[in-house]
Design a protein around this motif. Sequence first.
Motif, mmCIF file in Angstrom:
data_model
loop_
_atom_site.group_PDB
_atom_site.id
_atom_site.type_symbol
_atom_site.label_atom_id
_atom_site.label_comp_id
_atom_site.label_asym_id
_atom_site.label_seq_id
_atom_site.Cartn_x
_atom_site.Cartn_y
_atom_site.Cartn_z
ATOM 1 N N GLN A 100 0.790 -1.159 0.035
ATOM 2 C CA GLN A 100 0.022 -0.017 -0.133
ATOM 3 C C GLN A 100 0.845 1.028 0.113
ATOM 4 N N ALA A 101 1.781 1.178 0.919
ATOM 5 C CA ALA A 101 2.694 2.349 0.928
ATOM 6 C C ALA A 101 3.500 2.736 -0.384
ATOM 7 N N THR A 102 3.943 1.623 -1.026
ATOM 8 C CA THR A 102 4.565 1.624 -2.325
ATOM 9 C C THR A 102 3.485 2.278 -3.531
ATOM 10 N N SER A 103 2.311 1.774 -3.536
ATOM 11 C CA SER A 103 1.539 2.061 -4.474
ATOM 12 C C SER A 103 1.346 3.780 -4.301
ATOM 13 N N LEU A 104 1.183 4.131 -3.079
ATOM 14 C CA LEU A 104 0.906 5.580 -2.937
ATOM 15 C C LEU A 104 2.075 6.460 -3.237
ATOM 16 N N LEU A 105 3.162 5.892 -2.806
ATOM 17 C CA LEU A 105 4.626 6.649 -3.305
ATOM 18 C C LEU A 105 4.511 6.581 -4.628
ATOM 19 N N PHE A 106 4.456 5.548 -5.402
ATOM 20 C CA PHE A 106 4.541 5.464 -6.940
ATOM 21 C C PHE A 106 3.784 6.572 -7.553
ATOM 22 N N ALA A 107 2.521 6.598 -6.997
ATOM 23 C CA ALA A 107 1.616 7.412 -7.653
ATOM 24 C C ALA A 107 1.897 8.912 -7.522
ATOM 25 N N ASP A 108 2.279 9.298 -6.170
ATOM 26 C CA ASP A 108 2.813 10.456 -5.829
ATOM 27 C C ASP A 108 3.917 11.104 -6.753
ATOM 28 N N GLY B 273 4.151 10.315 -9.934
ATOM 29 C CA GLY B 273 3.857 10.274 -11.267
ATOM 30 C C GLY B 273 3.366 9.128 -12.141
ATOM 31 N N ALA B 274 3.551 7.740 -11.390
ATOM 32 C CA ALA B 274 3.079 6.716 -12.045
ATOM 33 C C ALA B 274 1.802 6.372 -12.366
ATOM 34 N N HIS B 275 1.020 5.856 -13.055
ATOM 35 C CA HIS B 275 -0.329 5.234 -12.928
ATOM 36 C C HIS B 275 0.072 3.811 -12.393
ATOM 37 N N VAL B 276 -0.501 3.282 -11.281
ATOM 38 C CA VAL B 276 -0.208 2.191 -10.530
ATOM 39 C C VAL B 276 -1.715 1.617 -10.473
ATOM 40 N N ILE B 277 -1.126 0.334 -10.939
ATOM 41 C CA ILE B 277 -2.066 -1.007 -10.826
ATOM 42 C C ILE B 277 -2.135 -1.754 -9.514
ATOM 43 N N ALA B 278 -2.948 -1.487 -8.493
ATOM 44 C CA ALA B 278 -2.699 -2.208 -7.230
ATOM 45 C C ALA B 278 -3.285 -3.373 -6.961
ATOM 46 N N VAL B 279 -2.467 -4.423 -6.742
ATOM 47 C CA VAL B 279 -3.107 -5.796 -6.908
ATOM 48 C C VAL B 279 -3.210 -6.520 -5.545
ATOM 49 N N ASP B 280 -4.236 -7.233 -5.322
ATOM 50 C CA ASP B 280 -4.198 -7.975 -4.016
ATOM 51 C C ASP B 280 -5.466 -8.868 -4.298
ATOM 52 N N VAL B 281 -5.674 -10.163 -3.346
ATOM 53 C CA VAL B 281 -6.518 -10.784 -3.188
ATOM 54 C C VAL B 281 -7.705 -10.371 -2.065
ATOM 55 N N THR B 282 -7.329 -9.156 -1.211
ATOM 56 C CA THR B 282 -8.154 -8.524 -0.262
ATOM 57 C C THR B 282 -8.769 -7.461 -0.771
ATOM 58 N N ASP B 283 -9.838 -6.982 0.096
ATOM 59 C CA ASP B 283 -10.567 -5.817 -0.174
ATOM 60 C C ASP B 283 -9.680 -4.553 0.154
#
Length: 264
Positions: A21-29, A31-41
């Motif tokens: 989660q922390a990495t997804s948010l930092l990547f987005a911050d 400039g990346a377009h992030v595809i966040a992947v998980d099996v959980t909600d």
Amino acid sequence: MGHDLDGRIAIVTGAGSGIGQATSLLFADHGAHVIAVDVTDGVDHTARLGGGRIEVARCDAGDEQSVAQLVEDVVARHGRIDAFYANAGISGGWKGLFDQDASDWAEILRVNLIGPFLAIKYAGRVMAEAKRGSIICTASVAGLRSGAGGPAYSASKAGVINLVQTSAQMLSTSGVRVNAICPGLIETGMTKPIYDMVRERGREDRIGQLNPLRRGGQPNEIAEAALFLASDRSSYVNGHALVVDGGLSSSHPVSKQEFGRPAS
């Protein structure tokens, strides 16, 4: 915020909490377009925190058909993959060597080791065609030597370290870099039982006592390492296991043993 990943397409697995989660948010911050992947909600919450810069994908990171479909879908929508952070993992619990069976090992290896292999296999092929890309895998200081995790977990993470080394060599001249991050004790859902137990006993001051910084780490501190490896700032870093552990692995902490000390 900086723009180290401006306009890039990045996949992050295990993105429902903690390091992912922390990495997804930092990547987005950055400039990346992030595809966040998980099996959980939890991944839906990650997307909400990302404010529209993060899209959600449900995928079992250790299932080949699911990962193949994930990569195909992302390429169909976005045309490429610039970074893939294979972060999803499980601890497998805290059983000792004689309390685990082969099915325990099989599941831990499936998620923790086969998962990164599948990321490299499918994303690596796409990146190689584009002659560029960065694949990052979450290993652990437990994969360096004993004393930082259970037997199956430690073996799986040692496998990840060798996997990135082998893959970096096999992808020579492709323009694709493959690296690992070896976190130490980080406060995440996986380590929550440890933190809860210590806090209940009023001994929070003992968290991270074996490393020179005398504290545990936070998910954002691993995310910063992932950002470095995903960006062009690490353009000459390849086949490397980057340790982020407060100095824990600079020594050899005593590990839990199955048997007591031999009689003197």
